[in-house]
Design an enzyme around this catalytic site. Sequence first.
Site, mmCIF file in Angstrom:
data_model
loop_
_atom_site.group_PDB
_atom_site.id
_atom_site.type_symbol
_atom_site.label_atom_id
_atom_site.label_comp_id
_atom_site.label_asym_id
_atom_site.label_seq_id
_atom_site.Cartn_x
_atom_site.Cartn_y
_atom_site.Cartn_z
ATOM 1 C CB CYS A 4 -0.722 -0.098 1.067
ATOM 2 S SG CYS A 4 -1.887 1.907 1.506
ATOM 3 C CB CYS A 7 0.874 1.456 4.505
ATOM 4 S SG CYS A 7 -0.537 0.713 4.943
ATOM 5 C CG ASP A 30 -2.950 14.393 -5.442
ATOM 6 O OD1 ASP A 30 -3.697 13.542 -4.617
ATOM 7 O OD2 ASP A 30 -2.328 13.997 -6.447
ATOM 8 C CG ASN A 96 -12.640 10.735 -5.574
ATOM 9 O OD1 ASN A 96 -13.325 11.183 -5.225
ATOM 10 N ND2 ASN A 96 -11.350 10.042 -5.903
ATOM 11 N N GLY A 102 -14.562 7.134 -7.790
ATOM 12 C CA GLY A 102 -13.438 7.392 -8.904
ATOM 13 C C GLY A 102 -11.673 7.043 -7.647
ATOM 14 C CG HIS A 107 -3.916 4.188 3.055
ATOM 15 N ND1 HIS A 107 -3.341 3.679 3.585
ATOM 16 C CD2 HIS A 107 -4.731 5.053 4.065
ATOM 17 C CE1 HIS A 107 -2.969 4.371 5.222
ATOM 18 N NE2 HIS A 107 -3.741 4.925 5.622
ATOM 19 C CG HIS A 109 -6.815 8.881 0.000
ATOM 20 N ND1 HIS A 109 -7.029 7.744 -1.092
ATOM 21 C CD2 HIS A 109 -7.447 9.512 -1.534
ATOM 22 C CE1 HIS A 109 -7.114 7.282 -2.241
ATOM 23 N NE2 HIS A 109 -7.380 8.676 -2.527
ATOM 24 C CG HIS A 111 -8.595 14.263 -2.915
ATOM 25 N ND1 HIS A 111 -7.307 14.316 -3.458
ATOM 26 C CD2 HIS A 111 -9.181 12.839 -2.999
ATOM 27 C CE1 HIS A 111 -7.741 13.105 -4.155
ATOM 28 N NE2 HIS A 111 -8.817 12.353 -4.139
HETATM 29 P P1 5GP Z 1 -7.965 8.727 -5.276
HETATM 30 O O1 5GP Z 1 -8.759 8.860 -7.386
HETATM 31 O O2 5GP Z 1 -7.667 7.287 -4.809
HETATM 32 O O3 5GP Z 1 -9.756 9.675 -4.834
HETATM 33 O O4 5GP Z 1 -7.031 9.998 -5.630
HETATM 34 C C1 5GP Z 1 -5.914 9.071 -5.223
HETATM 35 C C2 5GP Z 1 -4.675 10.252 -5.195
HETATM 36 O O5 5GP Z 1 -3.226 9.940 -5.115
HETATM 37 C C3 5GP Z 1 -4.749 11.123 -6.679
HETATM 38 O O6 5GP Z 1 -4.535 12.210 -7.218
HETATM 39 C C4 5GP Z 1 -2.771 10.831 -6.704
HETATM 40 O O7 5GP Z 1 -2.334 11.778 -7.857
HETATM 41 C C5 5GP Z 1 -2.054 10.044 -5.512
HETATM 42 N N1 5GP Z 1 -0.849 9.802 -5.511
HETATM 43 C C6 5GP Z 1 -0.604 8.564 -5.820
HETATM 44 N N2 5GP Z 1 0.271 8.246 -5.301
HETATM 45 C C7 5GP Z 1 0.895 8.899 -4.851
HETATM 46 C C8 5GP Z 1 2.247 9.466 -4.094
HETATM 47 O O8 5GP Z 1 2.858 8.027 -3.720
HETATM 48 N N3 5GP Z 1 2.389 9.728 -3.326
HETATM 49 C C9 5GP Z 1 1.337 11.747 -3.473
HETATM 50 N N4 5GP Z 1 1.775 12.502 -2.130
HETATM 51 N N5 5GP Z 1 0.361 11.197 -4.022
HETATM 52 C C10 5GP Z 1 0.042 9.906 -4.395
HETATM 53 ZN ZN ZN Z 2 -2.613 1.690 3.099
#
Ligand code: 5GP
Ligand code: ZN
Length: 124
Positions: A4, A7, A30, A96, A102, A107, A109, A111
Amino acid sequence: MDNCIFCKIVAKQIPASVVYEDDDVLAFKDINPAAPVHLLVIPKQHLDSLSDCGMEHAAVLGKMLALAPKLAEEHGVAVKSDGNGGRSGGYKTLINSGPDGGQEVYHLHLHVYGGQRPWRGLGT
Ligand code: 5GP
Ligand code: ZN
């Protein structure tokens, strides 16, 4: 949890631009920002998504959400009132959940988006 990415950020195994940390939650920038300010707030404990949460997670979910206005203030996107009913500034908070929601990283989160518009792919 193995493999993950978030994580691994919690465990400091991969780098992130951390903007807040306590025993329960972590906030960081992000890596591919969709807005001038784009932060992610996560629980340190792995949860796949909001769909895995119940009332037992109310405290950590509340903490994640309650952190948003503090982060917004610190990053210059707080809601400002002019004292006459007018407001400026502000930010969007978004979780999301699942493929149709989306979600790309499994994990949980939150935004936090803010700053001058337009924002990529976020509509209004
Ligand atoms: P989701 O689409 O799952 O709601 O958003 C995932 C977010 O995680 C995306 O905006 C993406 O840019 C961000 N993200 C993915 N991998 C990483 C990473 O390794 N580091 C950081 N800081 N953000 C990440
Ligand atoms: Zn995790």
